[in-house]
Design a protein around this motif. Structure first.
Motif, PDB file in Angstrom:
ATOM      1  N   ASN A  12       0.814  -1.222   0.000  1.00  0.00           N
ATOM      2  CA  ASN A  12       0.000   0.000   0.000  1.00  0.00           C
ATOM      3  C   ASN A  12       0.842   1.264   0.000  1.00  0.00           C
ATOM      4  O   ASN A  12       0.494   2.255  -0.640  1.00  0.00           O
ATOM      5  CB  ASN A  12      -0.927   0.027   1.215  1.00  0.00           C
ATOM      6  N   SER A  13       1.918   1.280   0.763  1.00  0.00           N
ATOM      7  CA  SER A  13       2.709   2.502   0.899  1.00  0.00           C
ATOM      8  C   SER A  13       4.044   2.170   1.534  1.00  0.00           C
ATOM      9  O   SER A  13       4.201   1.112   2.171  1.00  0.00           O
ATOM     10  CB  SER A  13       1.975   3.514   1.778  1.00  0.00           C
ATOM     11  N   ARG A  95       0.643  11.841   5.602  1.00  0.00           N
ATOM     12  CA  ARG A  95       1.314  11.058   4.563  1.00  0.00           C
ATOM     13  C   ARG A  95       0.438   9.997   3.902  1.00  0.00           C
ATOM     14  O   ARG A  95       0.591   9.701   2.725  1.00  0.00           O
ATOM     15  CB  ARG A  95       2.577  10.405   5.140  1.00  0.00           C
ATOM     16  N   LYS A  96      -0.498   9.424   4.649  1.00  0.00           N
ATOM     17  CA  LYS A  96      -1.324   8.368   4.072  1.00  0.00           C
ATOM     18  C   LYS A  96      -2.570   8.906   3.368  1.00  0.00           C
ATOM     19  O   LYS A  96      -3.202   8.188   2.597  1.00  0.00           O
ATOM     20  CB  LYS A  96      -1.739   7.374   5.160  1.00  0.00           C
ATOM     21  N   GLY A  99      -3.142   8.820  -0.574  1.00  0.00           N
ATOM     22  CA  GLY A  99      -3.531   7.496  -1.051  1.00  0.00           C
ATOM     23  C   GLY A  99      -5.014   7.245  -0.882  1.00  0.00           C
ATOM     24  O   GLY A  99      -5.652   6.595  -1.722  1.00  0.00           O
TER      25      GLY A  99
END
Length: 271
Positions: A12-13, A95-96, A99
């Motif tokens: 995912n990341s 940061r997430k 997404g």
């Protein structure tokens, strides 16, 4: 009973991958989070948020974990590969979220102080970010989701109070261009609605965004004075949905909102 650890999807990341590897090496070494925290200068809560991919960490954290967990510098090497020495263009708590925006079918936004980031013009963003080119580029890059064709753009419902149109961000030229964009940007999948000044509404507790993903799941981002908080709990989502619905009842329709924005341009931002 303690809650089971959050399931991570490393693909995912970078944060998910790094967090999953920290957890894997800790479990292989037969350490609990508390036991690891007793060996390194980081708290159990910090280790937990790193493992859950909720926060970035400095390289020193990886180095300390490598020493205690006997990873042969695997975490430090992974940290270098994922994050390098570059400063992230987004704050840790954010940061997430890009997404999430990319995966969203619908975004419902209330922003009471400035124009929402996905709709900011470059000059407006530059004024807010004090000319930080890396941060400006990162913010503008997020906006690509609004013009993509496959998958189709998210449905964006953006509500703001009229006072946002009055705040001077970058001077009259910047404000005029920004408000002209807001007045013209609405499409069948993007609406901008303004709450006239003086209308009572429950939006005085801060900005928030509600995202509905393609699988029907819902995630929210609520901003505080110190940071933003991502929420997935059903009770939190329900409260924010009720608040957004109540805010929307006081907002003008899209066409009337556009008229109000244009009047503000003429009355306040045109010489």
């Amino acid at each position: 009973m303690p809650q089971p650890p959050k399931l991570l999807t490393p693909s995912n990341s970078p944060l998910d991958l790094f967090g999953s590897e920290v957890r894997r090496y800790r479990v292989l070494a037969n350490y609990s989070i508390k036991q690891l925290a007793a060996k390194i200068p980081y708290s159990p809560s910090f280790i937990g948020v790193v493992e859950r991919a909720e926060s970035h960490c400095e390289r020193a954290f990886a180095e300390h974990c490598d020493a205690v967990l006997d990873t042969k510098e695997a975490l430090s090497h992974l940290h270098d590969g994922l994050f390098g020495n570059k400063r992230d263009a987004f704050p840790e708590w954010f940061r997430k979220w890009p997404g999430v925006e990319e995966e969203a079918d619908t975004l419902q936004v209330y922003e009471p102080t400035v124009v929402y980031g996905l709709l900011q013009k470059e000059e407006y963003a530059s004024a807010l970010l004090f000319g930080d080119h890396e941060a400006i580029d990162a913010r503008l890059a997020r906006q690509a989701i609004l013009t993509r064709t496959d998958p189709k753009p998210p449905r964006l419902v953006y509500v703001l109070p009229e006072v946002v149109l009055w705040y001077d961000v970058g001077g009259a030229d910047v404000m005029r261009a920004q408000l002209q964009y807001l007045a013209e940007v609405s499409t069948p999948r993007l609406s901008v609605q303004v709450i006239p000044n003086g209308q009572p509404h429950p939006g005085n507790q801060g900005a928030f965004v509600l995202a509905t993903l393609s699988d029907g799941s819902e995630i929210a981002l609520a901003e505080t004075a110190a940071r933003g908080i991502m929420m997935e709990a059903r009770e939190d989502i329900s409260r924010l949905k009720d608040r957004f619905a109540a805010i929307c009842t006081q907002a003008l329709p899209v066409s009337m909102s556009g008229d109000l924005i244009n009047r503000t341009i003429e009355e306040k931002w045109t010489p």
